[in-house]
Design an enzyme around this catalytic site. Structure first.
Site, mmCIF file in Angstrom:
data_model
loop_
_atom_site.group_PDB
_atom_site.id
_atom_site.type_symbol
_atom_site.label_atom_id
_atom_site.label_comp_id
_atom_site.label_asym_id
_atom_site.label_seq_id
_atom_site.Cartn_x
_atom_site.Cartn_y
_atom_site.Cartn_z
ATOM 1 N N ASP A 1 -17.468 25.214 0.510
ATOM 2 C CA ASP A 1 -18.991 24.787 0.338
ATOM 3 C C ASP A 1 -19.651 23.764 1.088
ATOM 4 O OD1 ASP A 1 -21.141 24.787 -1.206
ATOM 5 O OD2 ASP A 1 -20.230 23.721 -2.876
ATOM 6 N N ASP B 1 -27.426 27.833 -5.815
ATOM 7 C CA ASP B 1 -26.270 27.993 -7.167
ATOM 8 C C ASP B 1 -27.336 28.616 -8.006
ATOM 9 O OD1 ASP B 1 -24.646 26.397 -5.886
ATOM 10 O OD2 ASP B 1 -24.864 24.572 -7.038
#
Length: 666
Positions: free
Chosen positions: A415, A465
């Protein structure tokens, strides 16, 4: 007195307007729970956490938002007024036009027109007398702009009593469509599985049906063995090649068989990963006990017998760098890491972890690089974690990949602000680790490098997200057609975790804000897109409705289809989107989604409580399917009959009709 009341009523005023009113600042509410957008929504600051300023003026009260922003409030007639000053924050994007709207019960009460950085703020003051549902909307063109900050400054409600604004009601019936599995065995694990030569092999035969059940396999490749009681196939295969085996499951009510194609070669993740991720359940509060509890719940709830496999730990497990590989070690919340991995594997499940090539992760834990040769985290870094979200001078991909392999990790979520060099380094390190570790790169992979992500990773995040709202779901999944040609065997499109059950997206743990219809659409489209299916809620808290959504084997089979082709958007007309996915057996999976022209009008961003279903006629020729088809409703697992040329149905608001269409000989 009665004459006065009648006179006020004629004027459209309420007699209780003389009662004492109460002001509520928007930033005094738990504002994140009212937000349906993807980026951060913050009170008393701009969306970046800095001082809220519009055209040089500082505001101490207000709400800072970013990108397209939807704030929904249930007032039920208890508010009398809303006021604010609106404008682009001084740290916003130059020359990017935004529009502000205030909408009450489907009526636009305020519209700002286009506003840009440097424009003077505009005042908002609207009456809310009688308004039950209120929407605050900011729109921009969704082109991936960072820092598209805008402000509802000095925003407040005037309430006529002690009522506190609520989130929009979500009380629609949680209707269950999928019948319960039969007592007879049915094998649900994928028909296709890939592994690299001489790497540990782990595949579990997932099967529903009455227990006890025994398993057998014909033509198992040399080097593999089966546990006949658990259905777990393990070992190593040395020779590259394609092997066709027959899986068998037997109980007191019957026997089931299924063909499994095993490909030993360079590519893993030949079907999309399917499992659980802990971030939207527990965020930074994840620990060993919660991970073990999730694995136990996966088995107890029976999800593992429908093919759910991965138990993935997200950010916040990392401690310091050390050990025999000078790799990231677990922190105090995760003692006996290898023992935990073994426990999960012994249940036929697989383990995933999180990392980043940055010096610190988004949650502030140690990452895969450093400005120091030993890779250690200093106190200065610990005390200013946000400043070290960049890739450092020294890289530790090989160290960390070897440690993951030694523990028995099966999945890595990587990430960061994705760029090719870091993606390449970890891709090579995982391939050389001696273990098959599914490589998932996360955080808005730039579309311009789509070929690189497909080449380097097993799954790649196509956006930011996700949040548990229709806006977020729409932007995360319904806009992915341009990505579809880059998804396939070993490289899947990833719209992020699933937003079902109880989730913590953007606020404290709460039931998903998706309606039941939207949840059916959510699962349907993720399966049509061949996306990874990662449950984002605490598994042990699943209710019957959510468990039913996650255990429809015909829907999951579409996601896991061996052909590996994501669906394409073939029609978007009159509020109905049609997605079509070709399947290995020559049939087609078709999703009919009633999106009701979402995003085309300001009112369409909100749920008003009077939504209606739509009658729809599917014209086969319009989606390039010609002839006679046997049509099956996969959510109900029911054949609907043979149809030539067209099929008529009714689709609920933001809902779906998901079909499997089998060509028939004339």
């Amino acid at each position: 007195m009665n004459k006065i009341i009648i006179f006020l009523a004629v004027l459209g005023l309420h007699t209780h307007s003389f009662a004492q009113t109460k002001s509520i600042w928007l930033d005094d509410l738990k504002i994140k729970s009212f937000s349906e957008g993807i980026p951060a929504v913050l009170g008393k600051t701009n969306a970046g956490g800095d001082s809220m300023k519009i055209n040089g003026k500082l505001y101490k009260h207000g709400v800072g938002v970013s990108s397209t922003s939807v704030l929904s409030f249930f007032l039920d007639g208890h508010a009398t007024e809303f006021s604010a000053m609106v404008g682009v924050d001084d740290k916003g994007v130059k020359d990017l036009p935004l529009k502000f709207y205030v909408i009450g019960d489907k009526k636009i009460l305020f519209e700002s027109g286009e506003m840009k950085l440097g424009d003077a703020p505009k005042p908002v003051k609207v009456s809310l007398l009688g308004v039950k549902r209120l929407g605050l909307l900011v729109t921009i063109e969704e082109n991936g702009f960072n820092r598209s900050y805008s402000n509802w400054a000095d925003a407040k409600f005037i309430m006529k009593d002690d009522f506190i604004p609520q989130t929009m009601p979500n009380t629609d019936e949680k209707y269950i469509l999928t019948p319960k599995p039969d007592k007879k065995p049915k094998i649900n694990s994928p028909k296709l599985f890939g592994a690299r030569p001489n790497n540990p092999f782990l595949y579990t035969i997932a099967a529903t049906g009455e227990r006890p059940m025994n398993f057998a396999v014909k033509n198992l490749p040399q080097g593999l063995s089966l546990d006949s009681k658990t259905g777990l196939i393990a070992g190593k295969v040395a020779q590259k090649g394609t092997y066709t085996s027959t899986l068998m499951a037997k109980n007191a009510f019957g026997e089931a068989t299924k063909e499994l194609k095993i490909i030993i070669g360079d590519t893993i993740a030949l079907t999309p990963p399917i499992g659980w991720n802990g971030w939207n359940s527990w965020a930074r509060n994840i620990d060993r006990e919660k991970v073990i509890a999730s694995a136990d719940a996966m088995v107890k709830m029976g999800l593992n017998q429908h093919g759910w496999t991965y138990i993935n730990i997200d950010d916040a497990w990392q401690g310091q760098r050390g050990g025999v590989f000078n790799a990231i070690q677990p922190n105090e919340k995760f003692p006996n890491f290898k023992e935990m991995a073994d426990y999960i594997h012994n249940q036929g499940l697989k383990l995933g972890v999180y990392s980043t090539p940055m010096i610190t992760s988004y949650a502030g834990y140690i990452g895969g690089s450093s400005d120091f040769a030993d890779g250690k985290i200093t106190d200065s870094i610990k005390n200013n974690k946000r400043a070290f979200r960049y890739v450092g001078k020294y890289h530790f991909e090989e160290n960390d990949a070897k440690q993951m392999a030694a523990w028995g990790v099966d999945y890595l979520k990587y990430d960061w602000r994705i760029e090719v060099p870091s993606a390449e380094r970890m891709s090579a390190a995982l391939k050389n680790s001696g273990r098959d570790i599914v490589y998932s790169i996360s955080n808005s992979a730039p579309f311009s490098n789509a070929k690189d992500w497909a080449k380097l990773s097993n799954t790649f995040r196509t956006g930011p997200d996700i949040r548990d709202s229709w806006l977020s779901l729409y932007l995360s999944a319904f806009t992915l057609d341009k990505w579809a040609s880059y998804g396939g065997h070993g490289h899947w499109l990833d719209p992020d975790m699933m937003i079902l059950g109880n989730v913590t997206t953007g606020s404290e743990l709460h039931p998903t804000r998706l309606t039941p219809d939207e949840q059916y659409s959510h699962v349907s489209l993720f399966c049509l897109l061949s996306a990874p299916l990662l449950i984002g809620c605490p598994i042990e808290q699943l209710d019957d409705f959510t468990l039913n959504l996650l255990t429809n084997d015909e829907v999951i089979e579409i996601n896991q289809d061996p052909l590996g082709k994501p669906a394409r958007l073939v029609s978007d007309e009159d509020g109905i989107q049609i997605w079509v996915k070709p399947l290995e057996d020559g049939s087609y999976a078709v999703g009919l989604f009633n999106i009701v022209n979402f995003g085309k009008t300001p009112e369409s961003y909100f749920r008003w409580g009077d939504e209606k279903s739509a009658n729809f006629a599917l014209n086969f020729n319009k989606i390039d399917l010609k002839g006679n088809f046997r049509v099956r409703d996969v959510w109900q697992q029911k054949d609907l009959g043979n149809f030539i040329g067209s099929f008529k149905t009714n689709i609920r608001h933001h809902g779906v009709i998901m079909l499997r269409m089998f060509p028939q000989n004339h």
